[in-house]
Structures are given as C-alpha cells and as structure tokens.
Design a protein around this motif. Structure first.
Motif, PDB file in Angstrom:
ATOM      1  N   THR A   1       0.877  -1.168   0.000  1.00 57.98           N
ATOM      2  CA  THR A   1       0.000   0.000   0.000  1.00 57.98           C
ATOM      3  C   THR A   1       0.910   1.212   0.000  1.00 57.98           C
ATOM      4  O   THR A   1       1.521   1.545   1.016  1.00 57.98           O
ATOM      5  N   LEU A   2       1.047   1.860  -1.143  1.00 55.21           N
ATOM      6  CA  LEU A   2       2.037   2.918  -1.292  1.00 55.21           C
ATOM      7  C   LEU A   2       1.764   4.109  -0.383  1.00 55.21           C
ATOM      8  O   LEU A   2       2.669   4.857  -0.054  1.00 55.21           O
ATOM      9  N   ALA A   3       0.513   4.275   0.017  1.00 55.97           N
ATOM     10  CA  ALA A   3       0.162   5.408   0.865  1.00 55.97           C
ATOM     11  C   ALA A   3       0.421   5.135   2.343  1.00 55.97           C
ATOM     12  O   ALA A   3       0.285   6.046   3.164  1.00 55.97           O
ATOM     13  N   ASP A   4       0.802   3.911   2.706  1.00 50.61           N
ATOM     14  CA  ASP A   4       1.052   3.578   4.108  1.00 50.61           C
ATOM     15  C   ASP A   4       2.468   4.006   4.471  1.00 50.61           C
ATOM     16  O   ASP A   4       3.347   3.192   4.776  1.00 50.61           O
ATOM     17  N   PHE A   5       2.708   5.301   4.475  1.00 47.65           N
ATOM     18  CA  PHE A   5       4.046   5.867   4.639  1.00 47.65           C
ATOM     19  C   PHE A   5       4.598   5.623   6.034  1.00 47.65           C
ATOM     20  O   PHE A   5       5.811   5.551   6.235  1.00 47.65           O
ATOM     21  N   TYR A   6       3.705   5.526   7.028  1.00 50.68           N
ATOM     22  CA  TYR A   6       4.125   5.291   8.410  1.00 50.68           C
ATOM     23  C   TYR A   6       3.937   3.835   8.842  1.00 50.68           C
ATOM     24  O   TYR A   6       4.016   3.530  10.028  1.00 50.68           O
ATOM     25  N   ASP A   7       3.679   2.953   7.892  1.00 53.53           N
ATOM     26  CA  ASP A   7       3.555   1.518   8.157  1.00 53.53           C
ATOM     27  C   ASP A   7       2.479   1.209   9.187  1.00 53.53           C
ATOM     28  O   ASP A   7       2.685   0.453  10.138  1.00 53.53           O
ATOM     29  N   PHE A   8       1.301   1.768   9.003  1.00 53.11           N
ATOM     30  CA  PHE A   8       0.178   1.514   9.906  1.00 53.11           C
ATOM     31  C   PHE A   8      -0.226   0.043   9.917  1.00 53.11           C
ATOM     32  O   PHE A   8      -0.688  -0.472  10.934  1.00 53.11           O
ATOM     33  N   GLU A   9      -0.068  -0.632   8.790  1.00 55.18           N
ATOM     34  CA  GLU A   9      -0.511  -2.030   8.714  1.00 55.18           C
ATOM     35  C   GLU A   9       0.274  -2.940   9.647  1.00 55.18           C
ATOM     36  O   GLU A   9      -0.157  -4.052   9.940  1.00 55.18           O
ATOM     37  N   SER A  10       1.417  -2.477  10.126  1.00 57.71           N
ATOM     38  CA  SER A  10       2.212  -3.311  11.033  1.00 57.71           C
ATOM     39  C   SER A  10       1.495  -3.553  12.360  1.00 57.71           C
ATOM     40  O   SER A  10       1.899  -4.422  13.134  1.00 57.71           O
ATOM     41  N   ALA A  11       0.426  -2.790  12.629  1.00 53.18           N
ATOM     42  CA  ALA A  11      -0.339  -2.999  13.864  1.00 53.18           C
ATOM     43  C   ALA A  11      -1.181  -4.270  13.813  1.00 53.18           C
ATOM     44  O   ALA A  11      -1.678  -4.727  14.843  1.00 53.18           O
TER      45      ALA A  11
END
Length: 416
Positions: free
Chosen positions: A28-38
């Motif tokens: 997800t190119l817009a996940d600049f702060y790596d939110f999905e890592s949660a």
C-alpha cells in the motif's frame, strides 16, 4: 491509454521499513508510516487475501460496469467463494466480534481503494444489514438470517432514508408500522436504498403509530406491497443499485421484527458503528486516487521529463500523502477505541466529517495530476473523483456530524 488492471504499483517508492514491508502488488504505497504493522500475522493474511481478491476478481469489472450504470451480479458469486463475507459475525448467538475493528476498517479501505461502489455494496450487505440483525435481533433471529447472509446465499439491504427526510429522519420519519395481533402493517416510502432492487432481506425502519418509537423489521423481497425501483441517471456510485422503495400495506409477522430495537436510540447505536466504516471507505478512495496519481506521475512525460520531476506535481502528491497519513492515524486510533468498547457517537462523527472532507481534496489533486486525462474513465481517477461526492454525503453529512461533535465538546446543542 491504460486500463485499471494496468496500474501496477511503482517500484521506486521508498518505505521507512524497507524489506519488512511487502513489495509489488501487496504494497500500500500510501502507508508511509507503516500503519498495517499494527495487525497480527493472522489479520495480515486476511488483509492480503482481501487485496488479492479485489485486484483479481473485482478490478477488471468496475470501469465497464460504472460506465454502463449497472451492478455486475457475477460479483456476488465471486464474493461467495472469497471467505471475506460475514467475518465480524462468526458465532451468531452472541455479540462479540470475530475480528478486530482495525481489520474490518482496513478491509473497507481496501474495497474503496479499488472501487467505492463495490465497497458500498459490500458495506450495505456486510455492514448495515448484517450488523442491524446482529445488534438488533435476538439469538433466534441472528441464527435464522445471518448464516445465509454470511454465505451470500441471500443479500441484505438497509432502508432508513426517506424521500423527504434525510438528516432529520430521526424526528421526521413518515414510514409507519401498525400492529394487528401478531402482524405489523408497514406503509411508507424509502429512498437511496442500496441493494434493494435485488436484496432478499431488507431491514426497514418504521415509526410505531402506537408509541411513536422507531422499530426495525426484516422484509422479504417477495412481500406483497413491497416494491423497489432503481434510481437511474446518477453521476456517482453508478455501480450501486440504489432504489426508491414503496411499502403499501406490507404485512410482517412479529417474529420478523428486530426484538432488540425499541427506539431510534437503538438505531443510532447501529449507525454509530457503521459510520466509522464509511470513514474507512473515504480513506480507501483517497489512497486509490493518490496511488493512481503517483503512478501516472512517473510514467507521463511533459517537456522531456516525467511529471514526477516537477515541483508543483510533487507538492500535490505530498499534500495528499499528508492528508492520507493524518486520516489513517485518526481511524487507527478510532479502531482501538472501538475494540476497547469506549468509543462514542462523537468519535465516529468526527472521523466521518474530517476524513470525507480531506477525501474531496485528495481526489481533486489526483485528478489535477492527470490533466485532461483525469476526466477519462480509462484512467480510473475520474471514477474516484465522482464517487467521492456520494461518500461525502451519505451516513451523515459533514454538517450533521459537525453538530454532533460540537455538542460533545461544548456541552451545548446547536441543532435547530
């Protein structure tokens, strides 16, 4: 000219987590702060499965369907085999969600990242209709209706809005319910009801003429006196089959009245939960449009160099990424509050009002990056630009949600 399926993600986008973040189509190119890592590992697998399903089974259909203003019924068959329907409702006899609100939100985001109409269809069925039965029905009703809906053997719809009452439907609902023994008689009209033209079960909200309280009823598509007529000539969410619904002496047994809904306050509890899902949909629209613009800026050349090398284009992209990151952070925290069971109406309302307003700005910037090509459906961004307008308005306008938050923070109501 490229098509939707040609829009692979650019490979030169730096990410702060490097190799730890998925590459290629899983990014997800817009996940600049790596939110999905949660997400947990199991949740991550479900999200990746959702992403792959949408890319392979949904994306190739949407532009033609949007252009023709039709819902591709083959999507129902494809969703049946996806394993994505009904995930929050496993264990129909209780109210405990089977997946986190964060995962549910990210799934809604993924839907809209590909197409807002498909996200709306899914949200009406898997969110509004199923959640109304899950939260408003008793154990017998949940066990009777939810398995078929979760399998998509049956389709659900949610009929609240009326021709003359949108934001003020709580006080102005004109659809009535009159009890005759063990049967209720429904009369009235509903408007903008998604899925209603082909739904098997429509959750209808009506005002009890005896106690003046709003109650919920599950109406079958073949009920005598029930009619749904598709609304045509739309310029937004053209794939969604919204309908004008007419109820003329529709008779519903008491066993089909949602037993845990006895006032509009109970309906508001349902809307509070689903409103946050719409904010996630808005985030998905933002991300979808941004990623298209980012890709296009690296491919399209003007004056002998790619658009991505122009300062003003980078400014548009960075502003959009900032808005996306701010909205994603807000929704991530909202999901935590929901999972903790401590969120309130004003939390959902602030998210819906703020994120949809930022969505409008992001899709406008994305369309601007495309120049004249931004109004051509083949480049996809025009669809995102148009669909954003519907998401901006439904599930509570910005103004209504602003007043909900305003009352919460000031302690004073400004409602007329």
């Amino acid at each position: 000219m490229t098509t939707h399926t040609d829009h692979a993600h650019p490979t030169d986008h730096a990410h702060p987590t490097g190799d730890a973040h998925p590459t290629g189509d899983d990014r997800t190119l817009a996940d600049f702060y790596d939110f999905e890592s949660a997400l947990s590992d199991d949740e991550r697998k479900i999200l990746l499965r959702t992403r792959a399903f949408l890319r392979e089974e949904v994306a190739p259909l949407v532009n033609d369907a949007w252009s023709e203003g039709r819902f591709p019924k083959e999507l129902i068959t494809r969703f049946r085999g996806s394993g994505l329907v009904g995930l929050p409702y496993e264990g129909y006899g209780d109210h405990a969600p089977a997946v986190s609100h964060l995962l549910s939100g990210l799934m809604a985001m993924e839907m809209s990242r590909v197409d807002a109409s498909v996200a709306t269809f899914f949200g009406v069925h898997n969110g509004l209709a199923m959640y109304a039965i899950h939260a408003g029905g008793d154990r017998e009703q949940r066990e009777r209706w939810l398995p078929g809906l979760a399998a998509m053997d049956t389709i659900g719809a949610f009929a609240l809005t009326e021709p003359l009452d949108g934001s003020d439907v709580a006080a102005g609902m004109r659809t009535t319910a009159r009890r005759e023994g063990d049967t209720w008689v429904l009369d009235g009209e509903k408007r903008w009801i998604g899925n209603a033209t082909f739904a098997d079960h429509v959750v209808v909200w009506a005002r009890d003429v005896e106690d003046d309280q709003v109650k919920g009823f599950v109406v079958g598509k073949d009920a005598e006196g029930f009619a749904a007529r598709r609304i045509d000539r739309k310029t937004s969410l053209r794939i969604v089959e919204n309908a004008d619904v007419t109820l003329s002496g529709v008779r519903v047994p008491e066993s089909d009245r949602l037993q845990n809904v006895n006032s509009f306050r109970d309906v508001a509890e349902i809307l509070r939960a689903t409103r946050s899902s719409v904010a996630w949909q808005a985030l998905g629209v933002m991300i979808g449009a941004y990623e298209l613009a980012l890709r296009y800026s690296t491919e399209r050349e003007q004056f002998g160099r790619p658009l991505a090398r122009f300062q003003l284009v980078q400014d548009l992209l960075v502003k959009s990424l900032g808005d996306i990151t701010a909205c994603w952070g807000m929704l991530q925290q909202l999901a935590r509050l929901q999972d903790a069971g401590v969120f309130a109406d004003e939390h959902s309302s602030l998210a819906k009002a703020y994120v949809t307003a930022r969505m409008r700005e992001v899709v406008a910037r994305a369309r601007e990056v495309f120049g004249g090509n931004g109004i051509v459906l083949d480049y996809d961004v025009a669809r995102f630009f148009a669909d954003a307008e519907a998401i901006y308005s439904y599930e509570g306008t910005r103004e209504m949600n602003t007043l909900i938050v305003g009352k919460a923070i000031t302690g004073r109501s400004a409602f007329v």
